[in-house]
Design a protein around this motif. Structure first.
Motif, PDB file in Angstrom:
ATOM      1  N   ARG A  74      24.831   8.759 -30.037  1.00  0.00           N
ATOM      2  CA  ARG A  74      24.016   8.182 -28.970  1.00  0.00           C
ATOM      3  C   ARG A  74      24.686   6.952 -28.370  1.00  0.00           C
ATOM      4  N   THR A  94      18.166   0.455 -18.939  1.00  0.00           N
ATOM      5  CA  THR A  94      17.267   1.615 -18.962  1.00  0.00           C
ATOM      6  C   THR A  94      18.002   2.847 -19.453  1.00  0.00           C
ATOM      7  N   ALA A  95      19.269   2.993 -19.062  1.00  0.00           N
ATOM      8  CA  ALA A  95      20.055   4.135 -19.526  1.00  0.00           C
ATOM      9  C   ALA A  95      20.190   4.097 -21.042  1.00  0.00           C
ATOM     10  N   ARG A  98      16.897   5.050 -22.626  1.00  0.00           N
ATOM     11  CA  ARG A  98      16.646   6.488 -22.542  1.00  0.00           C
ATOM     12  C   ARG A  98      17.455   7.241 -23.594  1.00  0.00           C
ATOM     13  N   ILE A  99      18.720   6.872 -23.698  1.00  0.00           N
ATOM     14  CA  ILE A  99      19.591   7.582 -24.623  1.00  0.00           C
ATOM     15  C   ILE A  99      19.207   7.333 -26.074  1.00  0.00           C
ATOM     16  N   ARG A 101      16.436   7.214 -27.169  1.00  0.00           N
ATOM     17  CA  ARG A 101      15.239   8.016 -27.480  1.00  0.00           C
ATOM     18  C   ARG A 101      15.527   9.515 -27.552  1.00  0.00           C
ATOM     19  N   ILE A 102      16.748   9.910 -27.253  1.00  0.00           N
ATOM     20  CA  ILE A 102      17.063  11.335 -27.333  1.00  0.00           C
ATOM     21  C   ILE A 102      16.890  11.811 -28.770  1.00  0.00           C
TER      22      ILE A 102
END
Length: 192
Positions: A74, A94-95, A98-99, A101-102
Motif C-alpha cells: 500500500r 486524500t490519495a 484512500r490507499i 483503506r484498500i
DNA sequence: TTTCCGATCCCCT
DNA sequence: GGGGATCGGAAAA
C-alpha cells in the motif's frame, strides 16, 4: 486468485501469435520460467511459461491474495500515484488515505496490480519460478484449492483476437473470492 | 453504482 | 503508425 491461459501460436490472443519475437522468446523456453511484459505503457504483467520447450504458452497471473507485506504494498502504491500526478499536499493526503483503506484482498486483484504489489518488472523475465531459492517462486498451497470451486470464463481484454479465441473459457478464478479482478465472472460474484 | 477517459511506452505489421 | 492480456479518477446518475 485468478489466471488466464495463452496457448500456442494459433491462439490469436497470445503474444506468440506473430511467432517467435525478441519480446516473447522466453515463452518458447522451459516451463516454470517467468515472462513479464508491459501493457498500456505502464503495467508489468507476470506470466508463467507452461509448456515444454519449443511450445509457446504461458499463464497470466491476473490476481493474487497477498498474505504478507500488505502495508508495504500500500505504501509503495501511494508513492507511485503521488509521483505520477503533480498533486498538491491535500490531494496527496486524500490519495494516501484512500490507499490505506484498500482491503488486503484487493491489493493485488488485477494483472497490473500483481506486478506493482510485488515490484515485478520486465527484468524478471527468465527467472526460474520453480527454483526454491528464487526471490519469486511457485510453492504448493495449503490447503489445496478444491477444483469444484474454480470457475472458467472467457479471457478479458482480448477483443482483437476474434472468435473462437474471444470465447474460449481460459480465465480461471476461484468462485466468490474477493481477490478476483474486474469484471468478475458472473458465477464468481460474492453471494453466489 | 456505472461509465468514460487519460496516462504512457513499446511492440509489431 | 496504431493500439494494447490495465488502472484509477471524475463525471454521470
Amino acid at each position: 486468485m485468478e489466471v488466464e491461459a495463452y496457448i500456442g501460436e494459433d491462439d490469436r490472443a497470445s503474444h506468440a501469435r506473430f511467432g517467435r519475437t525478441e519480446r516473447n522468446v522466453v515463452m518458447y523456453g522451459r516451463p516454470g520460467l517467468a515472462y513479464v511484459y508491459l501493457v498500456y505503457g505502464m503495467h508489468d504483467c507476470l506470466n508463467v511459461v507452461t509448456e515444454p520447450e519449443g511450445r509457446p504458452a504461458a499463464v497470466l497471473i491476473r490476481a493474487v491474495e497477498p498474505v504478507e507485506g500488505v502495508d508495504l504494498m500500500r505504501a509503495d502504491r501511494a508513492r507511485r500515484i503521488s509521483r505520477r500526478r503533480a498533486a498538491d499536499g491535500a490531494a496527496r493526503a486524500t490519495a494516501a488515505m484512500r490507499i490505506s483503506r484498500i482491503p488486503r484482498d484487493r491489493v493485488a486483484s488485477g494483472p497490473g496490480l500483481v506486478g506493482a504489489a510485488y515490484g515485478i518488472d520486465r527484468s524478471w523475465t527468465g527467472l526460474d519460478l520453480c527454483d526454491p531459492v528464487s526471490v519469486l517462486r511457485l510453492e504448493p498451497g495449503s490447503p489445496a484449492v478444491d477444483p469444484r470451486v474454480i470457475v472458467a470464463s472467457p479471457r478479458v481484454g482480448i477483443g482483437y483476437a476474434g472468435p473462437p479465441w474471444t470465447d474460449v473459457p481460459w480465465r480461471l478464478s476461484i468462485m466468490g473470492h474477493r481477490s478476483v479482478s474486474n469484471p468478475r465472472p458472473a458465477s464468481a460474484r460474492p453471494g453466489f
